[in-house]
Design a protein around this motif. Sequence first.
Motif, PDB file in Angstrom:
ATOM      1  N   ASP A  35     -10.966 -60.741-123.565  1.00  8.27           N
ATOM      2  CA  ASP A  35     -10.173 -61.182-122.604  1.00  8.27           C
ATOM      3  C   ASP A  35     -10.961 -62.233-121.660  1.00  8.27           C
ATOM      4  OD1 ASP A  35      -7.789 -60.283-123.385  1.00  8.27           O
ATOM      5  OD2 ASP A  35      -7.327 -58.606-122.095  1.00  8.27           O
ATOM      6  N   ALA A  36     -12.188 -61.986-121.431  1.00  5.55           N
ATOM      7  CA  ALA A  36     -12.946 -62.617-120.578  1.00  5.55           C
ATOM      8  C   ALA A  36     -13.019 -64.439-121.314  1.00  5.55           C
ATOM      9  CB  ALA A  36     -14.498 -61.926-120.840  1.00  5.55           C
ATOM     10  N   THR A  37     -12.793 -64.296-122.407  1.00  2.19           N
ATOM     11  CA  THR A  37     -12.750 -65.669-122.967  1.00  2.19           C
ATOM     12  C   THR A  37     -11.380 -66.058-123.195  1.00  2.19           C
ATOM     13  OG1 THR A  37     -12.395 -64.626-125.378  1.00  2.19           O
ATOM     14  CG2 THR A  37     -14.775 -65.477-124.482  1.00  2.19           C
ATOM     15  N   GLN A  38     -11.037 -67.584-123.270  1.00  3.26           N
ATOM     16  CA  GLN A  38      -9.539 -67.480-123.413  1.00  3.26           C
ATOM     17  C   GLN A  38      -8.911 -67.754-124.570  1.00  3.26           C
ATOM     18  OE1 GLN A  38     -10.297 -71.036-120.995  1.00  3.26           O
ATOM     19  NE2 GLN A  38     -10.099 -69.736-118.931  1.00  3.26           N
ATOM     20  N   GLY A  39      -8.683 -66.438-125.055  1.00  2.00           N
ATOM     21  CA  GLY A  39      -8.334 -66.387-126.479  1.00  2.00           C
ATOM     22  C   GLY A  39      -6.670 -66.131-126.436  1.00  2.00           C
ATOM     23  N   PRO A  40      -6.199 -65.799-127.590  1.00  9.25           N
ATOM     24  CA  PRO A  40      -4.749 -65.541-127.607  1.00  9.25           C
ATOM     25  C   PRO A  40      -4.767 -63.983-127.114  1.00  9.25           C
ATOM     26  CG  PRO A  40      -5.943 -65.212-129.699  1.00  9.25           C
ATOM     27  CD  PRO A  40      -6.977 -65.719-128.899  1.00  9.25           C
ATOM     28  N   SER A  41      -3.614 -63.719-126.525  1.00  9.97           N
ATOM     29  CA  SER A  41      -3.196 -62.436-126.172  1.00  9.97           C
ATOM     30  C   SER A  41      -3.375 -61.266-127.487  1.00  9.97           C
ATOM     31  CB  SER A  41      -1.902 -62.326-125.599  1.00  9.97           C
ATOM     32  OG  SER A  41      -1.015 -62.054-126.464  1.00  9.97           O
ATOM     33  N   ARG A  42      -3.586 -60.392-127.124  1.00 11.11           N
ATOM     34  CA  ARG A  42      -3.782 -59.327-128.303  1.00 11.11           C
ATOM     35  C   ARG A  42      -2.732 -59.032-129.186  1.00 11.11           C
ATOM     36  NH1 ARG A  42      -5.629 -54.928-124.015  1.00 11.11           N
ATOM     37  NH2 ARG A  42      -6.663 -56.772-123.285  1.00 11.11           N
ATOM     38  N   ASP A  43      -1.438 -59.138-128.904  1.00 10.86           N
ATOM     39  CA  ASP A  43      -0.536 -59.205-129.633  1.00 10.86           C
ATOM     40  C   ASP A  43       0.511 -60.377-129.796  1.00 10.86           C
ATOM     41  OD1 ASP A  43      -0.465 -56.413-129.813  1.00 10.86           O
ATOM     42  OD2 ASP A  43      -0.073 -55.996-127.861  1.00 10.86           O
ATOM     43  N   GLN A  44      -0.317 -61.442-129.731  1.00 12.39           N
ATOM     44  CA  GLN A  44       0.396 -62.696-130.191  1.00 12.39           C
ATOM     45  C   GLN A  44      -0.226 -62.810-131.756  1.00 12.39           C
ATOM     46  OE1 GLN A  44       1.533 -65.878-128.775  1.00 12.39           O
ATOM     47  NE2 GLN A  44       1.836 -66.224-130.913  1.00 12.39           N
ATOM     48  N   ARG A  84      -5.359 -57.564-132.691  1.00 18.15           N
ATOM     49  CA  ARG A  84      -5.253 -56.003-132.689  1.00 18.15           C
ATOM     50  C   ARG A  84      -5.320 -55.566-134.119  1.00 18.15           C
ATOM     51  NH1 ARG A  84      -3.620 -52.690-128.747  1.00 18.15           N
ATOM     52  NH2 ARG A  84      -2.164 -54.126-127.660  1.00 18.15           N
ATOM     53  N   MET A  85      -4.209 -56.260-134.793  1.00 22.54           N
ATOM     54  CA  MET A  85      -4.210 -55.817-136.241  1.00 22.54           C
ATOM     55  C   MET A  85      -5.544 -56.048-137.207  1.00 22.54           C
ATOM     56  SD  MET A  85      -0.885 -56.486-138.840  1.00 22.54           S
ATOM     57  CE  MET A  85      -0.520 -55.340-139.811  1.00 22.54           C
ATOM     58  N   ALA A  86      -6.063 -57.322-136.844  1.00 20.09           N
ATOM     59  CA  ALA A  86      -7.166 -57.581-137.602  1.00 20.09           C
ATOM     60  C   ALA A  86      -8.415 -56.784-137.428  1.00 20.09           C
ATOM     61  CB  ALA A  86      -7.786 -59.050-137.245  1.00 20.09           C
ATOM     62  N   PHE A  87      -8.510 -56.393-135.934  1.00 21.30           N
ATOM     63  CA  PHE A  87      -9.622 -55.348-135.595  1.00 21.30           C
ATOM     64  C   PHE A  87      -9.203 -54.082-136.063  1.00 21.30           C
ATOM     65  CE2 PHE A  87     -10.558 -58.614-132.094  1.00 21.30           C
ATOM     66  CZ  PHE A  87     -11.801 -59.199-132.962  1.00 21.30           C
ATOM     67  N   SER A  88      -7.864 -53.677-136.096  1.00 27.16           N
ATOM     68  CA  SER A  88      -7.667 -52.223-136.635  1.00 27.16           C
ATOM     69  C   SER A  88      -7.932 -51.819-138.023  1.00 27.16           C
ATOM     70  CB  SER A  88      -6.187 -51.942-136.273  1.00 27.16           C
ATOM     71  OG  SER A  88      -6.023 -52.024-134.783  1.00 27.16           O
ATOM     72  N   TYR A  89      -7.554 -52.945-138.854  1.00 23.05           N
ATOM     73  CA  TYR A  89      -7.325 -52.680-140.368  1.00 23.05           C
ATOM     74  C   TYR A  89      -8.201 -53.333-141.213  1.00 23.05           C
ATOM     75  CZ  TYR A  89      -2.725 -50.634-138.745  1.00 23.05           C
ATOM     76  OH  TYR A  89      -1.980 -49.741-138.436  1.00 23.05           O
ATOM     77  N   PHE A  90      -8.613 -54.560-140.947  1.00 21.11           N
ATOM     78  CA  PHE A  90      -9.352 -55.346-141.750  1.00 21.11           C
ATOM     79  C   PHE A  90     -10.842 -55.652-141.573  1.00 21.11           C
ATOM     80  CE2 PHE A  90      -4.780 -57.066-141.554  1.00 21.11           C
ATOM     81  CZ  PHE A  90      -4.425 -56.104-142.750  1.00 21.11           C
ATOM     82  N   LEU A  91     -11.231 -55.517-140.062  1.00 20.57           N
ATOM     83  CA  LEU A  91     -12.558 -55.941-139.976  1.00 20.57           C
ATOM     84  C   LEU A  91     -13.532 -54.808-139.591  1.00 20.57           C
ATOM     85  CD1 LEU A  91     -11.866 -59.188-137.915  1.00 20.57           C
ATOM     86  CD2 LEU A  91     -12.799 -58.768-140.282  1.00 20.57           C
ATOM     87  N   ASP A  92     -14.835 -54.857-140.099  1.00 24.84           N
ATOM     88  CA  ASP A  92     -15.536 -53.658-139.574  1.00 24.84           C
ATOM     89  C   ASP A  92     -16.139 -54.088-138.386  1.00 24.84           C
ATOM     90  OD1 ASP A  92     -18.020 -52.238-139.321  1.00 24.84           O
ATOM     91  OD2 ASP A  92     -18.918 -52.705-141.340  1.00 24.84           O
ATOM     92  N   ILE A  93     -15.942 -53.148-137.393  1.00 23.26           N
ATOM     93  CA  ILE A  93     -16.291 -53.438-136.066  1.00 23.26           C
ATOM     94  C   ILE A  93     -17.491 -52.422-135.535  1.00 23.26           C
ATOM     95  CG2 ILE A  93     -14.501 -54.777-135.122  1.00 23.26           C
ATOM     96  CD1 ILE A  93     -13.040 -52.020-134.189  1.00 23.26           C
ATOM     97  N   THR A  94     -17.930 -51.702-136.339  1.00 27.03           N
ATOM     98  CA  THR A  94     -18.765 -50.573-135.914  1.00 27.03           C
ATOM     99  C   THR A  94     -20.027 -50.631-136.483  1.00 27.03           C
ATOM    100  OG1 THR A  94     -17.967 -49.115-138.054  1.00 27.03           O
ATOM    101  CG2 THR A  94     -16.781 -48.805-135.735  1.00 27.03           C
ATOM    102  N   THR A  95     -20.151 -51.508-137.824  1.00 25.37           N
ATOM    103  CA  THR A  95     -21.726 -51.633-138.129  1.00 25.37           C
ATOM    104  C   THR A  95     -22.549 -52.575-137.306  1.00 25.37           C
ATOM    105  OG1 THR A  95     -20.989 -51.143-140.198  1.00 25.37           O
ATOM    106  CG2 THR A  95     -22.962 -52.334-140.344  1.00 25.37           C
ATOM    107  N   PRO A  96     -23.747 -52.206-136.892  1.00 28.69           N
ATOM    108  CA  PRO A  96     -24.284 -53.311-136.192  1.00 28.69           C
ATOM    109  C   PRO A  96     -24.342 -54.672-136.972  1.00 28.69           C
ATOM    110  CG  PRO A  96     -25.912 -51.327-136.536  1.00 28.69           C
ATOM    111  CD  PRO A  96     -24.375 -51.037-137.358  1.00 28.69           C
ATOM    112  N   PRO A  97     -24.164 -55.673-136.030  1.00 27.09           N
ATOM    113  CA  PRO A  97     -23.964 -57.012-136.452  1.00 27.09           C
ATOM    114  C   PRO A  97     -25.205 -57.524-136.979  1.00 27.09           C
ATOM    115  CG  PRO A  97     -23.676 -57.072-134.226  1.00 27.09           C
ATOM    116  CD  PRO A  97     -23.860 -55.504-134.712  1.00 27.09           C
TER     117      PRO A  97
END
Length: 436
Positions: free
Chosen positions: A91-100, A128-141
């Motif tokens: 949210d610190a960046t001006q991105g879309p709202s999480r449910d848009q 929210r959907m992209a981060f929940s189901y499709f992307l790996d957000i836990t492996t070190p980048p």
Amino acid sequence: SWSNKVRIVPVQKCQEPDICEVLSKIHGKKILPCSLNARTQLQAQDSESQTILVQLNTHNASDLNYGPGDHVGIFPVNCPDFVEAILERLDATQGPSRDQVICTEVFTELGPNETWTKHEKLPICTLRMAFSYFLDITTPPSQKILQMFATQASCDTDKKRLELLAMDSVAYEKWRTNLSPNILQVLEQFSSLKVPPSLLLTQLPYMQQRYYSISSSPVMHIGELHATIAVVKFRTQEGAGPVHGVCSSWLNRCALGTVVPCFIKTAPNFHLPENPSLPVIMIGRGIGIAPFRSFWQERLQEIDLKTISSKTKHCFGQMILYFGCKTVKENFYGKELAEMKESGVLSNYHVAYSKEPDLPKCYVQDIILQNAASIYEMIDNGAHVYIAGDMSMAHIVTRTLEVALCEHGGMYSKAAADRVTELRDVNRFHEDIFGV
Ligand code: FAD
């Protein structure tokens, strides 16, 4: 620069994508929706570790047909609190709202034409959907992602450190193994970072499936598939945590009825012998017992059917299990094992406990040595040997089997090792190895 070539555009009204369809497209295979029918805690609450039996409803989908010994691939869902924390930080960046509902687009130059086209990586969906189901957000980048992050840091110290990690593989490996940082921890560590969501959406790797050895017989549980799952909890070396394994903790907390995206991966090298009269020796440690439950359940069904149909005495070979675990509490299929022996499915089973307070330390290789004569005889009579569990156990067990062959077959160690290779070559030595 990269940031001028990607943009996020809001999309009005759009049907929510079907998770399994999207996953199938991403991974190029048919991924089908199972649903969670039941979950059983297999260990007492005061146990150090947690293991669950997960029963999935396959809705009789023919693409989910399996045989004992096969694996199921499961695509998990990331922890909602964790996704929320990342969205919060973005949210610190001006991105879309999480449910848009959004579409990520890339700038393409086709000859003289310049256009924005849909970035093919993800479907049109919410962050929210992209981060929940499709992307790996836990492996070190990866270093590549850190390089991109470096361009988005406003403070010089952060920028320099990120550049160093991106360029210097030794520093990167050290940082990665010591901290094992997920995306959120990286954003926290480098507080001046303002990462545009489009960078994460286009650069993060896809969420990967986790494999589980199927723990049920399809004839015994029609339309169901079971898995025995160790709930993974660990601390990173610098003490953060506990960190929870994505898939095992999701299956441990999701509500009954939850859709579980699955596919079957056959394991032709880990199937029961075609000839049921051949003896079967099953050896495993810890969660390595998982596939053997599919074997004994299958055999129970076969015996039942045979007795009903022919009324003749069945002609099944001996089936013996050698199993090692730390304590009695971790022998979670103990009751089922006793029942299987009672009903004649298992000719016998032996359990070694390595950390049971009132018993001497005993490992699975110890009970193999104690029963070396009978194991030798079974192998001599055409037995198939199955080993399941972690790599180091499989290694020790194989060496121990060689010792058994030396002692009782009058072989030298080279000949015993050759004998194991020969068994492997004729598909009588089967391994289901996972974990180190
Ligand atoms: P993840 O989120 O994937 O977390 C594991 C990650 O944590 C790993 O990337 C690892 O780097 C890291 N990690 C793990 N432990 C530590 C630690 N102590 N310190 C620091 N980092 C750590 N599992 C079963 O429970 N039952 C089975 O029957 C089974 N069968 C399998 C069969 C096959 C063929 C394979 C390949 C694997 C099998 N597994 C089985 C393992 C399973 O696929 C998963 O790896 C396991 O459940 C962990 O997944 P997760 O999503 O919960 O954890």
